[in-house]
Write an enzyme that holds these catalytic residues in place. Sequence first.
Site, PDB file in Angstrom:
ATOM      1  CG  ASN A 103      -1.945  -1.138   1.121  1.00 19.67           C
ATOM      2  OD1 ASN A 103      -2.088  -1.753   0.059  1.00 19.67           O
ATOM      3  ND2 ASN A 103      -2.622  -1.431   2.205  1.00 19.67           N
ATOM      4  CB  VAL A 104       1.107   4.098  -2.245  1.00 20.38           C
ATOM      5  CG1 VAL A 104       1.967   3.214  -3.139  1.00 20.38           C
ATOM      6  CG2 VAL A 104      -0.286   4.262  -2.844  1.00 20.38           C
ATOM      7  CG  ASP A 105      -2.837   3.226   2.845  1.00 20.55           C
ATOM      8  OD1 ASP A 105      -2.050   2.938   3.769  1.00 20.55           O
ATOM      9  OD2 ASP A 105      -3.737   2.452   2.462  1.00 20.55           O
ATOM     10  CG  HIS A 134       3.706  -1.652  -4.804  1.00 19.63           C
ATOM     11  ND1 HIS A 134       2.524  -2.332  -4.982  1.00 19.63           N
ATOM     12  CD2 HIS A 134       4.676  -2.474  -5.300  1.00 19.63           C
ATOM     13  CE1 HIS A 134       2.767  -3.509  -5.550  1.00 19.63           C
ATOM     14  NE2 HIS A 134       4.061  -3.620  -5.744  1.00 19.63           N
ATOM     15  CB  CYS A 142      14.320  14.928  -8.369  1.00 22.94           C
ATOM     16  SG  CYS A 142      14.743  16.026  -9.737  1.00 22.94           S
ATOM     17  CB  CYS A 145      18.975  15.440  -9.030  1.00 23.72           C
ATOM     18  SG  CYS A 145      17.893  16.128  -7.757  1.00 23.72           S
ATOM     19  CB  CYS A 166      13.754  18.952  -7.929  1.00 21.74           C
ATOM     20  SG  CYS A 166      15.174  18.421  -6.963  1.00 21.74           S
ATOM     21  CB  CYS A 169      18.218  19.794  -9.969  1.00 21.90           C
ATOM     22  SG  CYS A 169      16.883  18.698 -10.452  1.00 21.90           S
TER      23      CYS A 169
END
Length: 261
Positions: A103-105, A134, A142, A145, A166, A169
């Site tokens: 999960n990205v939560d 994940h 970025c 970079c 970013c 950069c």
Amino acid sequence: MLRPDLTRARELLAAAARVVVLTGAGVSAESGVPTFRGAGGLWKQFRPEDLATPEAFARDPRLVWEWYGWRRALVAQCRPNPAHLAIARWMRAQAGVTLVTQNVDDLHERAAEDPAVVSTPLAAPLEGRFLKLHGSLFRSKCTRCTHVAEHRERVDASSADTLPRCPSCGALLRPDVVWFGEMLPPGATRAAFAAAGRAQACLVVGTKGAVYPAAGVAHEAQAAGAAVIVVDPGETDYDAMADVRLVGAAGEVVPAILEGC
Ligand code: OAD
């Protein structure tokens, strides 16, 4: 009286010194976070090739950021549910438990910080036992970079010119999530498979088991001799291999198993 399958799951987990817990979108469903493949799942409403590939981002970064901004706002309003809390408490109490999530939560992380959880004595540091395969909705990296950082501010995706840039950069930032066709983070992946290879039990919660290599964590554990316990209200690709299958919602079943384990 406890269901016999619940009792069996408890026995297997209580007997295991080392356990790997593999979670997917279903563990967050009762918190209000949509899953990917079920009814109402994200991939039923949106095409991954438009939103979750490096090519999609190169073609239309504004659209991709808009979608991730929507998901970030949705998750920010959700709270950890009893399954997240029970897993977090259990990880504090049991030194041999490693969590691997697709999960990205951030609901597992927020559960770990919940006052009702931190009151549980810590058997061993959590560092290295909390693995995200994940990426995270709340980190950006970025496109040029090596800059990667937590990123919780609201994203203005009203035009290509307002997208986040970013601080090092000036190139476009992108969500630090794994898109289709991309490699998983090597460190977390190595650690997840190593934990699976040492586990005596594997608790799989709320994942269809269709996306590799993450889905392979449960197979690796079973190949190493671990008992596999699957908690899911629907059918999963693990059903045939499960030692115990608990058909039900994570928020009800997981606390019932882990209480007293
Ligand atoms: P899926 O949407 O494929 O599967 C979610 C699972 O959760 C299903 O088996 C549902 O039956 C189950 N489920 C639904 N409600 C539940 C509840 N209350 N309690 C327990 N289980 C419940 O999601 P994942 O398997 O996590 O990858 O998907 C894996 C990956 O595919 C995701 O990480 C994402 C996606 O494409 C990337 O974005 C790289």
